[in-house]
Design an enzyme around this catalytic site. Sequence first.
Site, mmCIF file in Angstrom:
data_model
loop_
_atom_site.group_PDB
_atom_site.id
_atom_site.type_symbol
_atom_site.label_atom_id
_atom_site.label_comp_id
_atom_site.label_asym_id
_atom_site.label_seq_id
_atom_site.Cartn_x
_atom_site.Cartn_y
_atom_site.Cartn_z
ATOM 1 N N SER B 124 1.048 -1.163 0.047
ATOM 2 C CA SER B 124 0.110 -0.128 0.124
ATOM 3 C C SER B 124 0.770 1.372 -0.036
ATOM 4 O O SER B 124 2.084 1.370 0.518
ATOM 5 C CB SER B 124 -0.742 -0.066 1.103
ATOM 6 O OG SER B 124 -1.490 1.175 1.331
ATOM 7 N N TYR B 148 -0.554 -0.551 9.969
ATOM 8 C CA TYR B 148 -0.775 -1.252 8.604
ATOM 9 C C TYR B 148 0.409 -1.120 7.687
ATOM 10 O O TYR B 148 0.775 -2.147 7.027
ATOM 11 C CB TYR B 148 -1.995 -0.762 8.109
ATOM 12 C CG TYR B 148 -2.501 -1.393 6.719
ATOM 13 C CD1 TYR B 148 -3.026 -2.344 6.424
ATOM 14 C CD2 TYR B 148 -2.423 -0.170 5.690
ATOM 15 C CE1 TYR B 148 -3.551 -2.872 5.256
ATOM 16 C CE2 TYR B 148 -2.556 -0.632 4.574
ATOM 17 C CZ TYR B 148 -3.242 -1.970 4.034
ATOM 18 O OH TYR B 148 -3.633 -2.210 2.734
ATOM 19 N N LYS B 152 2.744 -4.001 6.265
ATOM 20 C CA LYS B 152 3.238 -4.451 4.741
ATOM 21 C C LYS B 152 4.332 -3.955 4.333
ATOM 22 O O LYS B 152 5.159 -4.899 3.547
ATOM 23 C CB LYS B 152 2.286 -3.282 4.074
ATOM 24 C CG LYS B 152 0.857 -3.441 4.361
ATOM 25 C CD LYS B 152 0.194 -4.749 3.311
ATOM 26 C CE LYS B 152 -1.362 -4.693 2.870
ATOM 27 N NZ LYS B 152 -1.839 -5.940 2.527
HETATM 28 N N1 LIG Z 1 -4.453 1.539 -1.530
HETATM 29 C C1 LIG Z 1 -4.270 0.493 -0.687
HETATM 30 O O1 LIG Z 1 -3.582 0.651 0.339
HETATM 31 C C2 LIG Z 1 -4.996 -0.870 -0.844
HETATM 32 C C3 LIG Z 1 -6.152 -0.713 -1.347
HETATM 33 C C4 LIG Z 1 -6.986 -1.657 -1.495
HETATM 34 C C5 LIG Z 1 -6.397 -2.940 -1.255
HETATM 35 N N2 LIG Z 1 -5.106 -2.944 -0.420
HETATM 36 C C6 LIG Z 1 -5.002 -4.521 0.062
HETATM 37 O O2 LIG Z 1 -5.253 -5.325 -1.033
HETATM 38 C C7 LIG Z 1 -5.917 -6.440 -0.615
HETATM 39 C C8 LIG Z 1 -7.104 -6.557 -0.843
HETATM 40 O O3 LIG Z 1 -7.869 -5.528 -0.426
HETATM 41 P P1 LIG Z 1 -9.395 -5.333 -0.370
HETATM 42 O O4 LIG Z 1 -9.761 -4.130 -0.627
HETATM 43 O O5 LIG Z 1 -10.141 -6.368 -1.348
HETATM 44 O O6 LIG Z 1 -9.797 -5.808 1.003
HETATM 45 P P2 LIG Z 1 -11.103 -6.781 1.668
HETATM 46 O O7 LIG Z 1 -11.118 -6.397 3.048
HETATM 47 O O8 LIG Z 1 -12.351 -6.565 1.004
HETATM 48 O O9 LIG Z 1 -10.500 -8.165 1.579
HETATM 49 C C9 LIG Z 1 -9.610 -8.906 2.253
HETATM 50 C C10 LIG Z 1 -10.202 -10.308 2.487
HETATM 51 O O10 LIG Z 1 -9.254 -10.966 3.486
HETATM 52 C C11 LIG Z 1 -9.814 -11.750 4.058
HETATM 53 N N3 LIG Z 1 -9.068 -12.108 5.239
HETATM 54 C C12 LIG Z 1 -8.926 -11.324 6.591
HETATM 55 N N4 LIG Z 1 -8.230 -12.114 7.245
HETATM 56 C C13 LIG Z 1 -8.197 -13.309 6.863
HETATM 57 C C14 LIG Z 1 -7.965 -14.242 7.609
HETATM 58 N N5 LIG Z 1 -7.139 -14.434 8.784
HETATM 59 N N6 LIG Z 1 -8.034 -15.671 6.681
HETATM 60 C C15 LIG Z 1 -8.299 -15.540 5.547
HETATM 61 N N7 LIG Z 1 -8.874 -14.433 4.927
HETATM 62 C C16 LIG Z 1 -8.869 -13.245 5.689
HETATM 63 C C17 LIG Z 1 -11.095 -10.918 4.453
HETATM 64 O O11 LIG Z 1 -12.107 -11.923 4.752
HETATM 65 C C18 LIG Z 1 -11.487 -10.122 3.364
HETATM 66 O O12 LIG Z 1 -12.543 -10.902 2.460
HETATM 67 C C19 LIG Z 1 -5.560 -6.308 1.071
HETATM 68 O O13 LIG Z 1 -4.103 -7.062 1.109
HETATM 69 C C20 LIG Z 1 -5.287 -4.660 1.085
HETATM 70 O O14 LIG Z 1 -4.518 -4.613 2.242
HETATM 71 C C21 LIG Z 1 -4.454 -1.684 -0.420
#
Ligand SMILES: NC(=O)c1ccc[n+]([C@@H]2O[C@H](COP(=O)([O-])OP(=O)(O)OC[C@H]3O[C@@H](n4cnc5c(N)ncnc54)[C@H](O)[C@@H]3O)[C@@H](O)[C@H]2O)c1
Lengths: 320, 320
Positions: B124, B148, B152
């Site tokens: 991120s 966070y 990361k």
């Molecule tokens: N700009 C940013 O900083 C940014 C934006 C979006 C996403 N991201 C990263 O992209 C990835 C996906 O993001 P997203 O928006 O789809 O988030 P989201 O929260 O919609 O999806 C994350 C998923 O991880 C699952 N999860 C959490 N803990 C878990 C565990 N212990 N075991 C199994 N599954 C688990 C959750 O149930 C969820 O479905 C993440 O790693 C997030 O940090 C970063």
Amino acid sequence: MHIAITGAAGFLGQRLVRQLVKRGELDGRAIRRLTLIDQVEPPAPDAGAIEIVSRALDITTPGGLDSVLAERPDVIHHLAAVVSSAAEADLDLGMKVNFDATRSLLEGCRRHGLAETRLVMASSVAAYGGELPEVLDDMTAVQPQNSYGTQKAMCELLINDYSRRGLVDGRVLRLPTIVIRPGRPNAAASSFASSILREPLSGEEAICPVPLDQELFVLSPSRVIEALILAAEVPGEALGAFRALMLPGITVSVAEMLDTLREVAGDEAVARVRHEPDERIRSLVASWPARFDTARADRLGFRRDADFGEIVDAYLAERS
Amino acid sequence: MHIAITGAAGFLGQRLVRQLVKRGELDGRAIRRLTLIDQVEPPAPDAGAIEIVSRALDITTPGGLDSVLAERPDVIHHLAAVVSSAAEADLDLGMKVNFDATRSLLEGCRRHGLAETRLVMASSVAAYGGELPEVLDDMTAVQPQNSYGTQKAMCELLINDYSRRGLVDGRVLRLPTIVIRPGRPNAAASSFASSILREPLSGEEAICPVPLDQELFVLSPSRVIEALILAAEVPGEALGAFRALMLPGITVSVAEMLDTLREVAGDEAVARVRHEPDERIRSLVASWPARFDTARADRLGFRRDADFGEIVDAYLAERS
Ligand SMILES: NC(=O)c1ccc[n+]([C@@H]2O[C@H](COP(=O)([O-])OP(=O)(O)OC[C@H]3O[C@@H](n4cnc5c(N)ncnc54)[C@H](O)[C@@H]3O)[C@@H](O)[C@H]2O)c1
Ligand SMILES: NC(=O)c1ccc[n+]([C@@H]2O[C@H](COP(=O)([O-])OP(=O)(O)OC[C@H]3O[C@@H](n4cnc5c(N)ncnc54)[C@H](O)[C@@H]3O)[C@@H](O)[C@H]2O)c1
């Protein structure tokens, strides 16, 4: 003032203990107690009014440091680590000692509520790597090309976060290459940097595996010890947004090192250095950054040696 | 081609699954199998010839991913994480899910000999912080100001080291702020960035807590999905000395976002945005870097949206 030191039996640990005993105070407060921790019981010098407790403790043992933390040390100098070559040879060992034990120490500080405790960790110039600019500074990305540097960089991030959250008051120093180390040549790739001075100064032969124009960023042992003490004295806020910083050092080429040797001990000393290029060491050492702008550390009062002559003089004075 | 996806029930996970099914291939090879992993069994679309296996697995369970890794997936998209606000509110949870589970995944790959497996992780822009230059690039130091981003950044270092050691073939993308996210406003500080477009476009009110001149570095959801796929296609060596990179995005101010809203939906849509300054959100958002030189990612073929209008058009097309 109670100071705990991990890795207290090591090269820097033993020097730090001696220097703290000599000063008798830190940050304007009298040192009442030193707790020395290492795998083997660290030797303790005669310390007059200062109580010294030496403990044989493996810092990777879960809860191993609890009894020390329960005594709420004001300062912890965390120096225990496995060195670069060991961490590269054994990923699990490096992760366990260099990273997991540091994390446990942070967790221990959190559990014991040591928010005010100043935790000083030694990181390394080896955290830097990759395609680097000509001159680095504290805003240069840390992209380690070895496991030791990776583990140190992860500790830096964690100490910064625990400090930001107010769980401990951390400070991390990235150390330059330390010369002149006393002792014998060892397996470290940087071993030659001390050896090409130390051995000829004792009438012995040394091997130089790198070209004469190779530059190094170096600091003397006594300046490193000064820095470890100052790092426990500066207010945490003075470090700004990130708790790790690169220490000042001086940039010297191997040729300049040998020129200094000639000035101090003559042509015959320089003649004791055999040049035997070693491609593995050459390429490794060539990847180490040698030029830094350390304005941030300079402002905080950290000091470099005046020149390489001063480093050699200090070594000779100490040896005699 | 067998692709495993952690966090497959999430926002990006579900979109990635749909896009992979639509493409049917990755890196020129037909996709035969998708393994979807999340805490709850991830919904699976109708996928024709592609076999989809959905698994309810907590990635923090020791050995929990072993049965998946034993099947030697060619690609792992590791998206499971707890978001920024959750990691800040609960240090232990963030460390466990965002860091420890990633480390276990790396260890699992090592144990199963998955040296060739391409592991793609989402990092991120939140990894950056502190006193930043006007324009950042991949050589800017990562000095996170939240847990966070710290977690990361630690994963980035570890994935880089495991890749350098040949234990897995990792790639990490630092994602810009994603707009326009469908759905409802949430607790994330970035929520307004989607909300001030999404709600007015549906005839609803939205709150803008930051000044008009606040800039953001943004990327649309579909470009992020493209990037996650491309990240699994580029050869590892092409990433050079460090396996993490900042994705291209576009820099837009809130004023520009609202100008686009006006062009698309008129003054009455813009009038639905109430300006209610919120100091906590303002200062947090102001600390996010908004200008990047992403030459490295550009060269690798990662693409930004052409302009903010394209982002809004894509959202409207998808919604209808
Ligand atoms: N700009 C940013 O900083 C940014 C934006 C979006 C996403 N991201 C990263 O992209 C990835 C996906 O993001 P997203 O928006 O789809 O988030 P989201 O929260 O919609 O999806 C994350 C998923 O991880 C699952 N999860 C959490 N803990 C878990 C565990 N212990 N075991 C199994 N599954 C688990 C959750 O149930 C969820 O479905 C993440 O790693 C997030 O940090 C970063
Ligand atoms: N330029 C550099 O990169 C550089 C140079 C010197 C030191 N350093 C760092 O400074 C610190 C001290 O270095 P040094 O030169 O004194 O090293 P050293 O090897 O002499 O001392 C380290 C000490 O840690 C102890 N130790 C190792 N594992 C332990 C464990 N599990 N439990 C308890 N003790 C353990 C060892 O027994 C040793 O006494 C280290 O953290 C090192 O990484 C960096």
